[in-house]
Design a protein around this motif. Structure first.
Motif, PDB file in Angstrom:
ATOM      1  N   HIS A  14       0.844  -1.194   0.000  1.00  0.00           N
ATOM      2  CA  HIS A  14       0.000   0.000   0.000  1.00  0.00           C
ATOM      3  C   HIS A  14       0.880   1.246   0.000  1.00  0.00           C
ATOM      4  N   GLY A  73      -7.420 -10.688 -13.637  1.00  0.00           N
ATOM      5  CA  GLY A  73      -6.578  -9.542 -13.297  1.00  0.00           C
ATOM      6  C   GLY A  73      -6.124  -8.796 -14.526  1.00  0.00           C
ATOM      7  N   TYR A 109      -6.573  -9.572  -9.502  1.00  0.00           N
ATOM      8  CA  TYR A 109      -7.513  -8.710  -8.791  1.00  0.00           C
ATOM      9  C   TYR A 109      -7.597  -9.174  -7.331  1.00  0.00           C
ATOM     10  N   PRO A 110      -7.818  -8.260  -6.388  1.00  0.00           N
ATOM     11  CA  PRO A 110      -7.886  -8.636  -4.964  1.00  0.00           C
ATOM     12  C   PRO A 110      -8.954  -9.690  -4.650  1.00  0.00           C
ATOM     13  N   ASP A 111     -10.067  -9.704  -5.363  1.00  0.00           N
ATOM     14  CA  ASP A 111     -11.154 -10.628  -5.044  1.00  0.00           C
ATOM     15  C   ASP A 111     -11.285 -11.748  -6.073  1.00  0.00           C
ATOM     16  N   GLU A 115      -6.313 -14.840  -6.725  1.00  0.00           N
ATOM     17  CA  GLU A 115      -5.827 -14.213  -5.493  1.00  0.00           C
ATOM     18  C   GLU A 115      -6.183 -15.044  -4.272  1.00  0.00           C
ATOM     19  N   GLN A 116      -7.349 -15.670  -4.289  1.00  0.00           N
ATOM     20  CA  GLN A 116      -7.830 -16.413  -3.119  1.00  0.00           C
ATOM     21  C   GLN A 116      -7.228 -17.808  -3.011  1.00  0.00           C
ATOM     22  N   GLU A 120       0.732 -15.879  -1.077  1.00  0.00           N
ATOM     23  CA  GLU A 120       0.994 -14.454  -1.276  1.00  0.00           C
ATOM     24  C   GLU A 120       2.181 -14.203  -2.189  1.00  0.00           C
ATOM     25  N   ARG A 125      -0.144  -8.969  -7.222  1.00  0.00           N
ATOM     26  CA  ARG A 125      -1.523  -8.523  -7.012  1.00  0.00           C
ATOM     27  C   ARG A 125      -1.668  -7.039  -7.324  1.00  0.00           C
ATOM     28  N   VAL A 127      -3.052  -3.459  -6.356  1.00  0.00           N
ATOM     29  CA  VAL A 127      -3.362  -2.739  -5.123  1.00  0.00           C
ATOM     30  C   VAL A 127      -3.928  -1.375  -5.519  1.00  0.00           C
ATOM     31  N   ASP A 128      -5.178  -1.139  -5.179  1.00  0.00           N
ATOM     32  CA  ASP A 128      -5.839   0.135  -5.511  1.00  0.00           C
ATOM     33  C   ASP A 128      -5.738   0.437  -7.007  1.00  0.00           C
TER      34      ASP A 128
END
Length: 219
Positions: A14, A73, A109-111, A115-116, A120, A125, A127-128
């Motif tokens: 972030h 993504g 994409y985060p969701d 990603e899931q 990590e 990924r 971010v914003d």
């Protein structure tokens, strides 16, 4: 995805700011198939590469990329090119060159399912709605550059006896190497040659005696 090892990957953090290696992909709108081309010159803020060859700090890095929205993504493809500096692993001379490499990397994409269901460090990924391309470039450069760089493909290196560069010394350069087992014999032979007088080295008294014997025999 790139060939970079998962252990060296860094997830985006972030607080990213658009610019440099950080790309804003909001214009893609998460619509699969949407594409955007991007060309940008980024200045290396630190040395990137290996011990003997690297992209110097402050060098320009050219990005020629295509950003494409996919279901999981943003897929980033394209080329990265930059100047490199190094030290030849054979002759130890400094040299400059350039590197150009291809990258293909998915930023999830985060969701998304990707990603899931992945660790990590196994996938980059978003971010914003931002893509941080720096770790991708660092990994790719590290894999592309040679561990033992050469100033020229046919570099002959250094003379193992005197250390001069063979490129300067020339093809005829060499050293006579005597087997140490024969070194003592060679010295003995040299000393014997110096000690043994030749015919012209007879002392005057010996020559006079020879002449006297010759006259006596003639009588």
């Amino acid at each position: 995805m790139s060939a970079g090892s998962a252990a060296r990957r860094r997830p985006a953090s972030h607080g990213l700011q658009v610019g440099g290696f950080v790309l804003d992909v909001r214009s893609l709108g998460r619509r699969p198939g949407t594409m955007r081309e991007l060309r940008r010159e980024v200045t290396a803020t630190e040395r990137i590469g290996l011990d003997l060859v690297h992209i110097p700090e402050g060098a320009p890095i050219d990005l020629d990329l295509t950003l494409q929205a996919v279901s999981e993504g943003v897929l980033v493809t394209g080329t990265v090119s930059a100047p490199v500096a190094g030290e030849c692993s054979r002759c130890l001379e400094s040299f400059t060159d350039s590197v150009e490499l291809s990258i293909t990397e998915l930023f999830a994409y985060p969701d998304s399912a990707t990603e899931q269901t992945t660790e990590e460090d196994d996938v980059y990924r978003l971010v914003d709605d931002l893509v941080d391309l720096e770790p991708v470039v660092v990994d790719a450069i590290g894999l592309e550059l040679p561990l033992r760089p050469l100033c020229t493909p046919d570099c002959a290196g250094l003379c193992p006896e005197c250390g001069v560069r063979m490129a300067i010394a020339g093809s005829g350069h060499g050293h006579e190497i005597l087997d140490p087992r024969w070194a003592g014999l060679a010295k003995f032979a040299s000393d014997a040659d110096v000690a043994s007088p030749g015919p012209q080295d007879h002392p005057p008294s010996d020559r006079a005696a020879d002449q006297a014997r010759s006259r006596t025999e003639e009588k």
